[in-house]
Write a protein that holds these residues in place. Structure first.
Motif, PDB file in Angstrom:
ATOM      1  N   ASP A   1      31.091   2.230  21.133  1.00 32.32           N
ATOM      2  CA  ASP A   1      29.814   1.719  20.627  1.00 32.32           C
ATOM      3  C   ASP A   1      29.211   0.719  21.611  1.00 32.32           C
ATOM      4  OD1 ASP A   1      30.438   3.170  18.329  1.00 32.32           O
ATOM      5  OD2 ASP A   1      30.975   1.398  17.151  1.00 32.32           O
ATOM      6  N   ARG A   2      30.029  -0.226  22.046  1.00 31.04           N
ATOM      7  CA  ARG A   2      29.528  -1.270  22.927  1.00 31.04           C
ATOM      8  C   ARG A   2      29.184  -0.726  24.309  1.00 31.04           C
ATOM      9  NH1 ARG A   2      33.799  -3.899  20.200  1.00 31.04           N
ATOM     10  NH2 ARG A   2      35.206  -3.679  21.979  1.00 31.04           N
TER      11      ARG A   2
ATOM     12  N   ASP B   1      25.896   1.218  23.972  1.00 29.29           N
ATOM     13  CA  ASP B   1      24.798   0.310  23.648  1.00 29.29           C
ATOM     14  C   ASP B   1      24.331  -0.423  24.904  1.00 29.29           C
ATOM     15  OD1 ASP B   1      23.113  -1.189  21.620  1.00 29.29           O
ATOM     16  OD2 ASP B   1      24.226  -2.854  22.495  1.00 29.29           O
ATOM     17  N   ALA B   2      25.274  -0.744  25.780  1.00 26.59           N
ATOM     18  CA  ALA B   2      24.927  -1.434  27.021  1.00 26.59           C
ATOM     19  C   ALA B   2      24.216  -0.516  27.997  1.00 26.59           C
ATOM     20  CB  ALA B   2      26.182  -2.011  27.668  1.00 26.59           C
TER      21      ALA B   2
END
Length: 215
Positions: free
Chosen positions: A16-17, A20-21
């Motif tokens: 997810d991270r 997202d980045a």
């Protein structure tokens, strides 16, 4: 993807991270034995273990006529690591390497070109990325000129059924080496290098070392 045990990540929150980045992925397909590759912004949705990527091609793109199995490569931060920063550089005869985070998402590709679905996709993509830069352009479905633009694209959904996440962050090194590299990366000017340092502190420093694991 070759992923030694020490570098494998099974926490989808890390994915997810990562995306997202940087939601700009490399999409790989094959047709008649010939690979097709596109570089595309995507929308990412995850519900538990269910993952979907959505995006679109320009209609003339040959990949827009592909279907079936596909692979999306999610690119995370990366950085060169000099052996000169390792405390054991001489005794262990350390060599240069590269630390990085990446994910491979395999699944089934489904295309679509109906106006309503394309309009919703373009609106969602533009809203997400306009918000990132503090702008406010949006797709306006009531405008004929906006709707006409949809004729030039074909949308896709990638229903992901295989997620491989690799964080190569020096987990196969002693703690002192990992800490030294993270400190060195933190002192560099590039944000992506400092992002690698942050990942190393989160994922590599708590991990047990295994000197048999390679790149």
């Amino acid at each position: 993807m070759y992923t030694p045990r020490a570098f494998a990540i099974d926490d989808l929150a890390a994915l997810d991270r990562l995306i997202d980045a940087d939601p700009f992925v490399t999409l790989v397909t094959t047709a008649d034995g010939v690979p097709g590759v596109s570089h595309l912004p995507v929308l990412y949705r995850r519900d538990g273990d269910r993952i979907r990527l959505s995006g679109h091609w320009a209609r003339p793109n040959p990949q827009a006529r592909h279907g079936g199995r596909a692979l999306a490569i999610v690119h995370g931060p990366h950085a060169y690591v000099s052996p000169g920063v390792y405390p054991d550089k001489e005794s262990a005869a350390r060599v240069p390497t590269w630390n990085y985070a990446v994910a491979h998402l395999g699944g089934t590709l489904r295309t679509f070109d109906d106006e309503a679905a394309l309009g919703a996709l373009v609106a969602a993509l533009s809203n997400a990325h306009e918000a990132r830069i503090g702008r406010d352009w949006t797709f306006e479905p009531e405008r004929d000129d906006h709707r006409r633009q949809l004729r030039g694209i074909i949308g896709f959904h990638l229903e992901v059924d295989r997620a491989e996440i690799k964080f190569k962050l020096g987990q196969n090194h002693p703690v002192a080496n990992i800490a030294a590299v993270a400190a060195d990366l933190d002192a560099r000017p590039e944000p992506r290098e400092r992002a690698v340092a942050a990942l190393m502190r989160e994922h590599a420093l708590p991990a047990a070392t295994d000197p048999t694991q390679g790149d």
